[in-house]
Design a protein around this motif. Structure first.
Motif, mmCIF file in Angstrom:
data_model
loop_
_atom_site.group_PDB
_atom_site.id
_atom_site.type_symbol
_atom_site.label_atom_id
_atom_site.label_comp_id
_atom_site.label_asym_id
_atom_site.label_seq_id
_atom_site.Cartn_x
_atom_site.Cartn_y
_atom_site.Cartn_z
ATOM 1 N N ALA A 280 0.409 38.170 12.182
ATOM 2 C CA ALA A 280 -0.276 37.155 11.373
ATOM 3 C C ALA A 280 -1.788 37.294 11.394
ATOM 4 O O ALA A 280 -2.473 36.692 10.567
ATOM 5 C CB ALA A 280 0.105 35.763 11.887
ATOM 6 N N ALA A 281 -2.331 38.094 12.308
ATOM 7 C CA ALA A 281 -3.767 38.101 12.546
ATOM 8 C C ALA A 281 -4.586 38.458 11.315
ATOM 9 O O ALA A 281 -5.571 37.775 10.982
ATOM 10 C CB ALA A 281 -4.103 39.063 13.689
ATOM 11 N N THR A 282 -4.223 39.534 10.620
ATOM 12 C CA THR A 282 -5.016 39.941 9.452
ATOM 13 C C THR A 282 -4.962 38.878 8.356
ATOM 14 O O THR A 282 -5.947 38.646 7.654
ATOM 15 C CB THR A 282 -4.539 41.289 8.894
ATOM 16 N N ASP A 283 -3.821 38.235 8.221
ATOM 17 C CA ASP A 283 -3.696 37.202 7.199
ATOM 18 C C ASP A 283 -4.486 35.949 7.574
ATOM 19 O O ASP A 283 -5.014 35.258 6.702
ATOM 20 C CB ASP A 283 -2.223 36.847 6.974
ATOM 21 N N ILE A 284 -4.569 35.642 8.874
ATOM 22 C CA ILE A 284 -5.408 34.521 9.307
ATOM 23 C C ILE A 284 -6.850 34.778 8.898
ATOM 24 O O ILE A 284 -7.535 33.906 8.345
ATOM 25 C CB ILE A 284 -5.294 34.317 10.829
ATOM 26 N N GLY A 285 -7.320 35.988 9.165
ATOM 27 C CA GLY A 285 -8.679 36.345 8.769
ATOM 28 C C GLY A 285 -8.886 36.260 7.273
ATOM 29 O O GLY A 285 -9.918 35.769 6.794
ATOM 30 N N ALA A 286 -7.890 36.735 6.524
ATOM 31 C CA ALA A 286 -8.006 36.716 5.071
ATOM 32 C C ALA A 286 -8.051 35.285 4.541
ATOM 33 O O ALA A 286 -8.783 34.984 3.587
ATOM 34 C CB ALA A 286 -6.843 37.482 4.447
ATOM 35 N N GLY A 312 -16.006 48.159 7.118
ATOM 36 C CA GLY A 312 -15.796 47.348 8.312
ATOM 37 C C GLY A 312 -14.326 47.235 8.674
ATOM 38 O O GLY A 312 -13.958 47.238 9.855
ATOM 39 N N PHE A 313 -13.463 47.149 7.650
ATOM 40 C CA PHE A 313 -12.022 47.105 7.868
ATOM 41 C C PHE A 313 -11.561 48.357 8.617
ATOM 42 O O PHE A 313 -10.796 48.271 9.595
ATOM 43 C CB PHE A 313 -11.307 46.985 6.522
ATOM 44 N N GLY A 314 -12.016 49.534 8.173
ATOM 45 C CA GLY A 314 -11.641 50.777 8.851
ATOM 46 C C GLY A 314 -12.106 50.810 10.293
ATOM 47 O O GLY A 314 -11.388 51.278 11.186
ATOM 48 N N THR A 315 -13.312 50.291 10.548
ATOM 49 C CA THR A 315 -13.828 50.246 11.915
ATOM 50 C C THR A 315 -12.966 49.353 12.799
ATOM 51 O O THR A 315 -12.691 49.678 13.970
ATOM 52 C CB THR A 315 -15.279 49.730 11.906
ATOM 53 N N CYS A 316 -12.514 48.235 12.250
ATOM 54 C CA CYS A 316 -11.627 47.338 13.007
ATOM 55 C C CYS A 316 -10.305 48.020 13.365
ATOM 56 O O CYS A 316 -9.768 47.809 14.460
ATOM 57 C CB CYS A 316 -11.352 46.071 12.207
ATOM 58 N N ILE A 317 -9.792 48.835 12.453
ATOM 59 C CA ILE A 317 -8.546 49.549 12.727
ATOM 60 C C ILE A 317 -8.734 50.518 13.892
ATOM 61 O O ILE A 317 -7.862 50.664 14.759
ATOM 62 C CB ILE A 317 -8.068 50.293 11.464
ATOM 63 N N ILE A 318 -9.887 51.181 13.940
ATOM 64 C CA ILE A 318 -10.182 52.083 15.062
ATOM 65 C C ILE A 318 -10.187 51.307 16.378
ATOM 66 O O ILE A 318 -9.596 51.733 17.382
ATOM 67 C CB ILE A 318 -11.532 52.785 14.837
ATOM 68 N N LEU A 333 -8.035 42.367 14.544
ATOM 69 C CA LEU A 333 -7.168 42.266 13.376
ATOM 70 C C LEU A 333 -7.557 41.064 12.512
ATOM 71 O O LEU A 333 -7.482 41.128 11.281
ATOM 72 C CB LEU A 333 -5.700 42.162 13.801
ATOM 73 N N VAL A 334 -7.971 39.957 13.136
ATOM 74 C CA VAL A 334 -8.469 38.813 12.364
ATOM 75 C C VAL A 334 -9.703 39.229 11.571
ATOM 76 O O VAL A 334 -9.833 38.924 10.368
ATOM 77 C CB VAL A 334 -8.800 37.618 13.283
ATOM 78 N N LEU A 335 -10.632 39.931 12.221
ATOM 79 C CA LEU A 335 -11.836 40.398 11.535
ATOM 80 C C LEU A 335 -11.475 41.375 10.410
ATOM 81 O O LEU A 335 -12.069 41.324 9.317
ATOM 82 C CB LEU A 335 -12.787 41.062 12.528
ATOM 83 N N ALA A 336 -10.495 42.235 10.664
ATOM 84 C CA ALA A 336 -10.039 43.156 9.616
ATOM 85 C C ALA A 336 -9.511 42.381 8.414
ATOM 86 O O ALA A 336 -9.745 42.764 7.259
ATOM 87 C CB ALA A 336 -8.954 44.084 10.170
ATOM 88 N N GLY A 337 -8.817 41.286 8.669
ATOM 89 C CA GLY A 337 -8.302 40.461 7.582
ATOM 90 C C GLY A 337 -9.412 39.804 6.778
ATOM 91 O O GLY A 337 -9.333 39.703 5.547
#
Length: 421
Positions: A280-286, A312-318, A333-337
């Motif tokens: 759920a983390a990426t969706d929470i961020g979104a 920034g999304f790619g950096t979060c994945i790293i 993952l929240v930040l990536a979202g």
């Protein structure tokens, strides 16, 4: 081309304008419950199939089994959406999803598992996702195309932002609830809840008015000519094409979310509840960013902001691939979202503002092909790379590739970097 030439429309400043329309509310509630059910299915099956096989590639094959029919039918489905009653197509498609959920429920029962080998259950699951891939190619464009038939043009930006917010809210709820229900009541009972949600979605969508084609003569146009018309529009609208391509390649290489069952089970060792939160983390961020953008829309330099957000999304994945702590993994993952949500809102708004009403089904289908390529093929790519490199290296490499795509786009597609609406 420095800017997108958006038709002159007086955009509303009322953040709740679209949801004041009763029919639009029914569409959003119906879509919310449907998407929530679909995210729960993804969560349940991702966990289920990894427990059955202990093979990351098996997770990737779920995406491949869905993307093959969806991509194969995408152009044709867009043509059908433009010449048929969209309400009828949505109701038929979601009824098909209900049947698919019932099949998954039957496969999860002890009675069936006593007679079928694990390998056979796995292949039946792939077969169900192949079927839902066909349904998805029609249902997705219908939802997108119907927005403009319900709200006036000056509310499209507001309606699109609400649409993305509802989708993301449903996604985070489905991911989290799916993980919690697996832990609390098991896979079979979770699938029963999913069937109930799909039924609820049908109740709300049934209340929509019929949505016949806006241009009647479109039904007389040859199928291939109609498809070519939609493709030509997308490829001639350079900023729209660049935005779709950026989203496709960024998510294709940054598909770490597909490997969350492996991280939750074997690396972070947090079990189904932790799996639900990570899912759920990426969706929470979104959701956070969509709420912010609904109340305070971006006024300028949307293209540049989109590119920086994807980097920034790619950096979060790293960082997610490197993390060994649950809360750090959850936070990145929240930040990536949040960053991905910026890209989603910009791309969705551009599609709604630039697409002629009589071509919305076809353009939505082409956009859906990019999304399908990024999500489902990205899931498959993540599974293959995990088998070849190992799970953690594959995620890190994927994040690096996402950043590389942004850098390339920055210099090779100046129209996207400079565009604003």
């Amino acid at each position: 081309m420095a800017n997108i030439n958006v038709p002159e429309v007086q955009i509303t400043n009322d953040p709740f304008a679209a949801v004041r329309i009763p029919e639009y509310r029914n569409l959003m509630i119906g879509r919310f419950t449907f998407v929530m059910a679909m995210r729960m299915i993804t969560t349940v099956v991702g966990w289920w199939i990894y427990q059955l096989t202990k093979d990351p590639l098996a997770i990737g094959l779920i995406g491949l089994s869905e993307v093959i029919p969806a991509l194969s039918l995408a152009l044709y489905s867009g043509h059908r959406v433009d010449i048929k009653d969209k309400r009828k197509l949505i109701l038929q498609g979601i009824s098909g999803y209900f049947m698919a959920a019932l099949v998954l429920f039957s496969l999860s029962t002890e009675t069936v598992q006593e007679f079928l080998h694990t390998r056979h259950i796995t292949w039946f699951i792939y077969g169900v996702f192949f079927f839902t891939g066909m349904l998805r190619s029609f249902v997705g464009p219908c939802f997108t195309a119907m927005i403009a038939t319900i709200v006036p043009k000056n509310l499209l930006q507001n309606a699109t932002t609400w649409n993305q917010g509802m989708w993301l809210s449903a996604s985070v709820t489905g991911h989290a609830v799916g993980g919690f229900l697996i832990a609390l009541v098991g896979i079979s009972n979770t699938l029963i809840v999913i069937c109930g949600l799909i039924s609820l979605s049908l109740i709300f969508l049934f209340q929509l008015k019929p949505k016949p084609p806006l241009v009647q003569h479109g039904a007389e146009k040859a199928t291939w000519e109609s498809i070519k018309e939609g493709l030509a529009f997308v490829f001639q609208t350079k900023a729209l094409l660049a935005a779709m391509a950026l989203d496709m390649f960024a998510v294709l290489f940054g598909g770490a979310v597909a490997m969350i069952p492996v991280f939750a089970s074997d690396i972070l060792k947090v079990g189904p509840k932790g799996f639900g939160w990570l899912n759920a983390a990426t969706d929470i961020g979104a959701i956070i960013i969509v709420v912010i953008l609904t109340l305070w829309p971006m006024k300028k330099a949307q293209g540049k902001k989109m590119l920086l957000a994807v980097a920034g999304f790619g950096t979060c994945i790293i960082l997610f691939g490197l993390s060994k702590w649950f809360w750090l993994s959850f936070a990145v993952l929240v930040l990536a979202g949040i960053l991905d949500g910026i890209s989603v809102v910009v791309r969705g708004t551009v599609i709604q503002l630039l697409t002629p009403d009589h071509m919305r089904g076809r353009v939505s289908s082409v956009s859906g092909m990019f999304v399908l390529s990024s999500n489902e093929l990205g899931q498959f790519e993540s599974g293959v790379m995990s088998r070849l490199l190992g799970v953690i290296p594959s995620v890190i490499v994927g994040g690096c590739m996402t950043v590389a795509v942004v850098i390339t786009t920055w210099f090779k597609a100046p129209s996207l970097r400079k565009f604003e609406y």
